[in-house]
Motif scaffolding. Structure first.
Motif, short mmCIF file in Angstrom:
data_model
loop_
_atom_site.label_atom_id
_atom_site.label_comp_id
_atom_site.label_asym_id
_atom_site.label_seq_id
_atom_site.Cartn_x
_atom_site.Cartn_y
_atom_site.Cartn_z
N LEU C 90 -34.83 -12.95 31.83
CA LEU C 90 -34.54 -11.53 31.87
C LEU C 90 -34.19 -11.10 33.29
O LEU C 90 -34.37 -11.85 34.24
N LEU C 91 -33.67 -9.88 33.41
CA LEU C 91 -33.28 -9.36 34.71
C LEU C 91 -34.40 -8.48 35.23
O LEU C 91 -34.51 -7.32 34.86
N GLU C 92 -35.22 -9.05 36.08
CA GLU C 92 -36.34 -8.29 36.63
C GLU C 92 -35.84 -7.18 37.52
O GLU C 92 -34.82 -7.32 38.18
N GLY C 93 -36.58 -6.09 37.54
CA GLY C 93 -36.19 -4.99 38.41
C GLY C 93 -35.26 -4.01 37.70
O GLY C 93 -34.86 -3.02 38.29
N PHE C 94 -34.89 -4.32 36.50
CA PHE C 94 -34.06 -3.41 35.71
C PHE C 94 -34.89 -2.89 34.54
O PHE C 94 -35.90 -3.48 34.18
N THR C 95 -34.42 -1.82 33.92
CA THR C 95 -35.10 -1.36 32.71
C THR C 95 -34.62 -2.19 31.53
O THR C 95 -33.67 -2.96 31.64
N GLU C 98 -31.10 -1.31 30.75
CA GLU C 98 -30.14 -1.87 31.71
C GLU C 98 -29.91 -3.35 31.47
O GLU C 98 -28.80 -3.87 31.64
N MET C 101 -27.48 -3.35 28.83
CA MET C 101 -26.19 -2.81 29.27
C MET C 101 -25.38 -3.83 30.06
O MET C 101 -24.16 -3.92 29.94
N LEU C 102 -26.07 -4.59 30.87
CA LEU C 102 -25.35 -5.59 31.66
C LEU C 102 -24.70 -6.63 30.77
O LEU C 102 -23.66 -7.20 31.11
N MET C 103 -25.31 -6.87 29.62
CA MET C 103 -24.72 -7.83 28.70
C MET C 103 -23.47 -7.23 28.04
O MET C 103 -22.49 -7.92 27.79
N ARG C 119 -24.71 4.55 34.43
CA ARG C 119 -25.56 5.15 33.42
C ARG C 119 -24.91 6.28 32.64
O ARG C 119 -25.44 6.74 31.65
N MET C 160 -30.36 -8.99 23.87
CA MET C 160 -29.36 -9.22 24.91
C MET C 160 -28.22 -10.09 24.41
O MET C 160 -27.05 -9.84 24.73
#
Ligand SMILES: Nc1ncnc2c1ncn2[C@@H]1O[C@H](COP(=O)(O)OP(=O)(O)OP(=O)(O)O)[C@@H](O)[C@H]1O
Ligand SMILES: Nc1ncnc2c1ncn2[C@@H]1O[C@H](COP(=O)(O)OP(=O)(O)OP(=O)(O)O)[C@@H](O)[C@H]1O
Ligand SMILES: [Mg+2]
Ligand SMILES: [Mg+2]
Lengths: 366, 305, 247, 236, 320
Positions: C90-95, C98, C101-103, C119, C160
């Motif tokens: 997972l992407l730590e530091g994101f919600t 998010e 969304m990045l995917m 956003r 994701m």
């Protein structure tokens, strides 16, 4: 009476801080002995650490000029610092009394009536050593210096008085830990003498390596600014036999010098270095000038009074040349045990008398 | 003649290599294995040298100086880790950089306040100040001792890390400290001790190298960079890597300095060669590092995480 | 019906270990294909080779008949291969949102509305929310991703992959770490996805495998020892011995 | 008689976010308790409190005569608690064998201590891969390694947090068999798993955790009887 | 939410940020009022550093790439000004163009090589390139070598007023800083910024999502290098002097120090970091010669108590 502000800028932190510290201590010695006064007027010394960074020095120069509004600055320890801020000060009408670095450009075409150098022109120690090598008749000399501007200048200076081509010129990186590669070559070349310039901590490593390689005592080591008051305490007997050139040594005759050495040793519990001596002279010079102007810092009066150099230099023979750099004598010394059994420097011979630097002729000043 | 010079240069390269290994061994432990960026490594090196020098001045005993130097620094490191640095393990590299940079500043200044700005006196012991004959040349015994010390140390650390339980635990807790603790090991104490040992190794280097360099405030700063170069070339966390990298860097640097100027004079005009040679020699180890990393991004002996 | 994915004589070695051994595999468009086998049989390794994270020693991989063996991972992703990881990535530091969304964003390319704040871009937010909704994570969309528990991480892992709107969905043990309730929801969800995506499913939950898969391949020591319908596989004595045990 | 392990009124959370609101259960020496519940209900959090990895806000944790609130994790472990963490947590830079040996111990003089040989006998696959680095193992192999690693500490109480996650059916059966053997040898356990059948065969007591509370607990008999009620909590 | 895109009006950070900007705008007035133009040059220095740190922050804070080589670009910008002035080219726009082109080329090549490595490898390889250029500068004998090169004439940026005027220089630097901050702010909340941060968080996942790593990270690297180059051009004009020490590794370290002290991964962090460090240095060094013995522990303290530097501490305080 509001005190006269004097800016002192020196390298007070980092590897080269020993030089700046000696200069500051010697300067303050004079100020304190005179009860906080120079030339009979109270002075306030504003000390700043240039950190040996030109951009920091620049910043300090701004501060001294604009915020503190000093009429006079001294110190400046290294050439690159003096080069970075010298013009700034003189253009702003601040009088500079440099007490160690003596870069060539400021001695020649870029000289200024507002800029004085009490110490020497950088090349001159090397010239004195070159003269010594010539006198001794050495034929095969290898030089070793760090690979930066001053290192190259010291070779140029040496060659000015020593006309035989050098057997080899070795330049070592500035942050070098170890000199065995170069020393191994020296061993295999078997020169008549080695000429070296390694200031500060580099000098300690270099002299140790030279001694540990068994070369000291076998091949004469001629140095400038390598074994001096700042490095001898660390080297002690390791440096016995090293030759060096300077315009000042603790054993120089004269009451002024004896007073300086004993006062300095008394107060700071260490032997003064040439850097201390020059800075001490700078303080005495400023003292004499302020006395002449009766405390006025009017620039014309002040520079005239400085140029007169009406003070008793610890070096005895001292006067300013047309370029405001000194005309003085240069000696060769040897590291030897002094009366108390400590390693100290001892005069060997006077090599150059009333000697003026080679750049003075390019200076338009009279 | 030419060959004996070459051989002595190789020996010089090995000696510089061992010197570098001494300087970087502690760093590999703390940085490579605990994964803690310790920029104050150079300060421990400096403190070791100072403590040793001060002891030497009082007692005249080289060995006692080493004992006090290493022990004193380990004590300082122990307290520091307990009071402050352990809080940084979980905070990421940048906070570690910040904190240890602060320490570095402090120690440089503190040393100056106590011992002054001038370099301080140290010397090698009388029993190591001679030279020994070696394959037809004479070589300073002290420097030979440094080579031996480096090799022994390398061996010792290698065995400690790769062949003992302690080593396994140290490696394990660099990635999963909680799990190590949950399996019954006092991981915090382990880290404290390892940190102290790393600092002690730096101090050891300071004690041994002190008599051949200049012991003064800030002496550790450039050394730190060199040590970093060595461990990065070797592969972070690899003792073996650090050892070979130190040797390589030592040889490359020494050979570069010994032969580059002459070689360049063969091709270039003397004045040009004299200007370019040393500049290139200064860059050499960085060029070397960049080249190695470009080809092998993980260093010579990459450690998989 | 065309073949979505073809794997031909794939070989992957780790030192002396043959992790993938002359593997052949073919997935029809819209098929749900399960890959099962003992631990360490090389299932994850196959997935790695399909996404390009591992390079095979020999053999070919074809997507829609096109040879993608030497393509980079991003290029394959853009061509429609999406993967969920067995060990969550997972992407730590994101919600949570998010992360999804990045995917979504990757597929839209970066030329599109490159400067506008992310956003506010409904084209990103909406599909991401939809993917989260599918796995039931929508209520936690605005939380920091590290505040979720292990099971929720596993759900997000699937969301994701879905957010990438892939054509070939590679699912590496999507049910691992889920409680029974979540497993059942997830199976229902995957049932709903069946036919819409071509799926390669690695799973040790046999109930799920046999209810979801159209066909099953069994991997042992990197080699496919059997391939068939769930019923055929359940009946296969070799598979029983090597993998299923006394069920 | 006082139970061997006691958890009472346990409250804990992460930062400001409270997760446990009063967990309680007990366990006798050599017995097995299972924790049941949906994802994110606080099973792992309970276990972490017990293990000393999280400091609880309130409540009692007692093992034998010792109160273990506030003990550090390694101190709890040394009392004889073995830990198979969720998500395996294999040491990636150690080989398989080193993973097993690094934390091995026999602090309570077990009658038949676990050795490399015994662990390899349970999991032959690990022996095949013994020189591989931890992070080169497949997911299932890592899970075996995590169990083996905990056994090597020769615990009296074994905590297994989703120890069968990602294991092939055959191996899973094998694990349940092994756990049965361990029970027969007298090892106490706390088990979290989603396989209700297997848990009913293994455990003596069952504790349902929902939103940080314990709405139901009882022995296997009771669970059989009230299965539908329990399954409602589990959302099946 | 670590990166809220719009600030709430009650957030203390917003107030602090606006006060800070307002203060910067008013510096010339304050300086005049204090009766010394020194404060103006000091503020200029802070602003120039803040520009460089903002550039670094782009790769460091958002990209997670710890570059120990960004002083290289500051130095490069400064040297282009110095060398071209020494050769009689004083047109600032031309200097800027040359500097940017040159820096872009250097950043592209070194970035491409550096990005092959990760973590500490990246730190060290960027440091290596930094050192190479440092030694190059030292060996530029005709341009002062080790002693540095005084600038005879400042850049002429017609139609802007001459930079010899302190006020003009200050506002030019400030305007540049504000533009850079705006740029960074927009960038990190854009798609590009998200991807950059995504790679910092989990590279494997980002690759599998379809993002080509090198393309994104290299773009960020070059952009951040260019920002530093602009700072270098301004720096040369501020000090009227260039020296190799501008691109020593210590200078790179100082940039990192400022970035981390202020708080990485925030738009205002660099400004706060640069201002706090320089002001502290100035204050402490005026107080005692042993100022580093005070500054060092202060820095240690910040590292211990804050998660994301000073600005981060304010953020957390505001979030409560
Ligand atoms: N990087 C690597 N280096 C060496 N061996 C590896 C590496 N990655 C995987 N292996 C080995 O390859 C084999 C196959 O691993 P893989 O992860 O594909 O298994 P799997 O079928 O997914 O198993 P599981 O069901 O347990 O997840 C395993 O034995 C593993 O130890
Ligand atoms: N490190 C953490 N920080 C913040 N919140 C957390 C953290 N770990 C877990 N949580 C929260 O605590 C709650 C309980 O988590 P816990 O891991 O105890 O659940 P669990 O019952 O073990 O579930 P699972 O079956 O998913 O493992 C979850 O809702 C999760 O959001
Ligand atoms: Mg797998
Ligand atoms: Mg759990």
């Amino acid at each position: 009476q509001t005190p006269v502000k004097i800016g002192f800028m020196g390298v007070l932190s980092g590897p080269q801080a020993a030089l700046g510290q000696d200069m500051l201590d010697a300067f303050m010695l004079v100020v304190e002995q005179n009860g906080g006064k120079l030339g009979g007027v109270p002075v306030e010394v504003i000390r700043r650490d240039s950190q040996l960074k030109p951009e920091v020095a620049n910043q300090i120069a701004d501060e001294l000029i604009e915020k503190e509004k000093v009429p006079l600055v001294t110190g400046m320890t290294f050439s690159n610092i003096l080069m970075a801020v010298g013009k700034k000060f003189t253009n702003a009408g601040v009088v500079v009394v440099g007490s160690n670095a003596g870069p060539a450009p400021l001695a020649g075409a870029q000289c200024s009536p507002n800029l004085f150098v009490v110490s020497k022109q950088n090349d001159q120690f090397a010239e004195a050593m070159g003269k010594y090598a010539t006198t001794k008749g050495y034929k095969r000399i290898i030089s070793m210096t760090p690979n930066y501007q001053a290192g190259k200048d010291y070779i140029v200076g040496f060659k000015r008085q020593y006309k035989t081509p050098l057997l080899d010129e070795m330049y070592t990186p500035l942050n070098q830990l170890d000199f065995s590669a170069e020393l191994a070559r020296i061993v295999s070349e078997k020169p008549d003498a080695v000429y070296a310039f390694y200031p500060g901590g580099l000098g300690v490593s270099f002299v140790r390596a030279y001694q540990q390689a068994g070369l000291l005592g076998k091949i004469p080591l001629l140095t400038t600014s390598t074994t001096d008051g700042t490095t001898l305490p660390a080297l002690k007997d390791t440096a016995l036999g090293v030759l060096l050139s300077s315009s000042w040594g603790p054993d120089m005759p004269g009451a002024a010098n004896q007073k300086f050495v004993s006062d300095f040793e008394g107060k700071y519990k260490r032997t003064p270095s040439e850097y201390a001596a020059y800075s001490y002279d700078a303080a005495l010079l400023i003292d004499s000038a302020l006395r002449k102007t009766a405390g006025s810092t009017d620039r014309a009066a002040l520079t005239a009074a400085l140029k007169a150099a009406d003070f008793k230099s610890v070096r005895g023979n001292f006067k300013f040349g047309n370029n405001n750099y000194p005309i003085q004598d240069f000696y060769v010394y040897e590291v030897a045990k002094d009366a108390k059994g400590n390693a100290n420097i001892k005069t060997v011979s006077k090599e150059l008398s009333n000697y003026q630097d080679a750049y003075a002729k390019d200076c338009p000043l009279k | 003649m030419v060959w004996s010079l070459f051989f002595s240069q190789v020996l010089n390269g090995v000696q510089l290599g061992m010197l570098l290994f001494l300087l970087s061994a502690g760093l590999t432990l703390v940085f490579g294995i605990m994964n803690f960026i310790n920029l104050s490594h150079g300060s421990f090196y400096m403190l070791g040298a100072y403590f040793a020098a001060a002891t030497l001045a009082r007692s005249g005993s080289f060995l006692l100086a080493g004992l006090v130097g290493v022990g004193g620094v380990m004590g300082v490191a122990f307290v520091l880790e307990r009071l402050a640095l352990r809080r940084l393990y979980a905070k990421g590299h940048l906070n570690q950089v910040l904190a240890t940079l602060g320490l570095l500043m402090f120690f440089n200044e503190a040393v100056r306040m106590v011992w002054g700005s001038q370099p301080v006196f140290t010397s090698q012991p009388a029993w190591l100040s001679g030279s020994v004959p070696l394959l037809g040349m004479s070589y300073p015994s002290y420097r030979l001792m440094i080579i031996v010390a480096g090799v022994l140390l390398a061996l010792g650390i290698y065995l400690l890390i790769h062949k003992t339980r302690v080593g396994m635990l140290v490696r394990a807790s660099s990635t999963h400290p909680d799990t190590v603790a949950a399996l019954g090991i006092n991981a915090r104490l382990l880290n404290t001790l390892l940190f102290a040992v790393g600092a002690g190794l730096a101090a050891l280097a300071g004690w041994l190298v002190g008599p051949i360099v200049s012991v003064q405030s800030g002496m550790g700063d450039d050394v730190l960079i060199l040590a970093l170069v060595v461990i990065v070339i070797g592969g972070i966390g690899s003792i073996r890597g650090a050892f070979y990298a130190a040797l390589l860097v030592g040889l490359v640097d020494t050979m570069g300095r010994a032969y580059m100027p002459q070689i360049m004079r063969q091709f270039l005009e003397r004045s040009v060669a004299d200007a370019a040679g040393p500049a290139l020699a200064s860059m050499l180890i960085y060029l070397f590092m960049a080249a190695i990393l470009a080809v092998r991004p993980g260093g010579l002996f990459p450690v998989h995480r | 019906m065309g073949k979505k994915l073809q794997v031909r004589q794939l070989v992957k070695r780790f030192g002396g270990l043959l992790a993938t051994d002359r593997l052949d595999l073919a997935l029809d468009e819209g098929e749900t294909h399960a890959l099962i086998g003992p631990n360490g049989a090389g299932k994850t390794t196959v997935m790695g080779q399909l996404t390009g994270e591992l390079m095979p020693n020999s053999g070919r991989i074809l997507l829609d008949g096109q040879d993608i063996t030497t393509w980079s991972t991003p290029r394959r992703a853009l061509a429609g291969i999406a993967r969920s990881y067995q060990i969550t990535q997972l992407l730590e530091g994101f919600t949570v949102l998010e992360n999804a969304m990045l995917m979504v964003q990757a597929r839209q390319g970066h030329s599109f509305n490159a400067w506008a704040p992310v956003r506010r871009q409904a084209v990103l937010v909406e599909p991401a929310r939809e993917a989260l909704d599918q796995v039931g994570l929508l209520p936690r969309a605005d939380e920091d991703v590290m505040a979720l528990g292990h099971g929720e991480h596993r759900q997000l892992e699937l969301a994701m992959a879905l957010a990438m709107k892939p054509q070939l969905l590679l699912l590496d043990e999507p049910l691992a770490g889920m409680s029974q309730a979540e497993s059942q929801q997830m199976i229902a969800l995957l049932q709903g996805l069946k036919g819409r995506y071509t799926m390669l499913l690695v799973e040790h939950d046999m109930q799920a495998v046999f209810s979801l898969a159209d066909r099953v391949s069994v991997l042992v020591y990197g080699h496919a020892i059997a391939c068939g319908t769930p019923a055929e596989i359940q009946a296969d004595e070799g598979v029983r011995q090597a993998y299923l045990g006394g069920h | 008689m006082m139970a061997w392990l006691e958890v009472a009124g346990l409250q804990a959370g992460y930062g400001g976010n409270q997760v446990l609101h009063g967990i309680q259960f007990e366990l006798e020496e050599g017995r097995i308790v299972s924790l049941l519940g949906r994802n994110g209900m606080g099973k792992t959090t309970t276990l972490k409190c017990l293990m000393g990895l999280i400091v609880p806000k309130a409540g009692t944790l007692r093992l034998g005569q010792r109160t273990i609130n506030g003990l550090a994790a390694h101190e709890v472990a040394r009392l004889g608690v073995g830990w198979v963490p969720e998500g395996r947590q294999i040491f990636p830079t150690l080989t398989v064998e080193e993973n097993l040996l690094a934390t091995a111990a026999d602090r309570h003089r077990a009658a038949q201590p676990y050795t490399l040989q015994r662990v390899y006998a349970f999991f032959p696959r690990l022996q095949e891969r013994r020189q591989n680095m931890g992070n080169q193992l497949s997911g299932g192999e890592q899970q075996m390694l995590a169990i083996g690693r905990a056994l090597m500490t020769n615990p009296r109480l074994l905590i297994l947090d989703e120890a069968t996650e990602g294991l092939a059916p055959l191996i899973r059966q094998e694990i349940w068999r092994v756990l049965g053997e361990l029970r027969n040898a007298g090892m106490a356990m706390i088990v979290v798993d989603k396989d209700l059948e297997a848990l009913m065969a293994l455990a003596d007591r069952h504790v349902v955790i929902e939103k940080g509370r314990v709405p139901w607990q009882g022995d296997t008999e009771a669970l059989r009887a009230q299965r539908s009620e329990v399954e409602r909590y589990l959302g099946v | 939410m670590l990166f809220p895109e719009s600030l709430s009006w009650r957030s203390p950070r917003l107030w602090l940020a606006s006060t800070l900007v307002l203060l910067l705008l008013l510096v010339p007035l304050l300086s005049q009022w204090a009766g010394s133009s020194f404060y103006l040059s000091f503020a200029t220095r802070i602003v120039v550093f803040a520009i460089a740190v903002s550039g670094l922050n782009l790769v460091l804070g958002y990209g997670g790439l710890i570059s120990m080589g960004h002083a290289l670009y500051v130095g490069l910008g400064a040297y282009v000004v110095g060398i071209s002035a020494a050769n009689g080219l004083t047109n600032g726009w031309a200097q800027l163009a040359i500097a940017l082109a040159f820096a872009a080329a250097v950043a592209l090549v070194t970035g491409l090589v550096s990005l092959r490595t990760r973590g500490i490898g990246f730190i060290m390889i960027t440091l290596a390139f930094n050192q190479m250029f440092y030694f190059l500068a030292v060996s530029l004998k005709q341009y002062g070598g080790d002693d540095g090169l005084p600038l005879n004439e400042r850049s002429a940026l017609a139609p802007l007023p001459a930079l010899d005027g302190k006020l003009a220089l200050y506002y030019l630097c400030l305007a540049t800083l504000l533009i850079v901050m705006l740029l960074v702010w927009r960038l990190v909340h854009s798609r590009f910024g998200y991807v950059l941060r995504g790679f910092q968080a989990n590279e494997r996942r980002m690759l599998a999502a379809g993002y080509p790593r090198v393309r994104y990270q290299l773009s960020a690297f070059v952009l951040s290098a260019l920002i530093c180059t602009v700072a270098g051009v301004l720096q040369a004009n501020l000090t009227a002097f260039v020296a190799p020490s501008y691109l020593s590794w210590r200078a790179s370290g100082e940039l990192i120090l400022m970035a981390v002290l202020g708080g990485i991964g925030s738009v205002f962090g660099p400004l706060v970091g640069a201002a706090v460090l320089l002001v502290l240095e100035e204050l402490l060094s005026g107080m005692t010669q042993h100022w580093m013995a005070i500054l060092g522990p202060l820095i240690l303290l910040v590292a211990l108590v804050s998660q994301r530097g000073l600005w981060g501490a304010i953020r957390r305080w505001g979030a409560r």
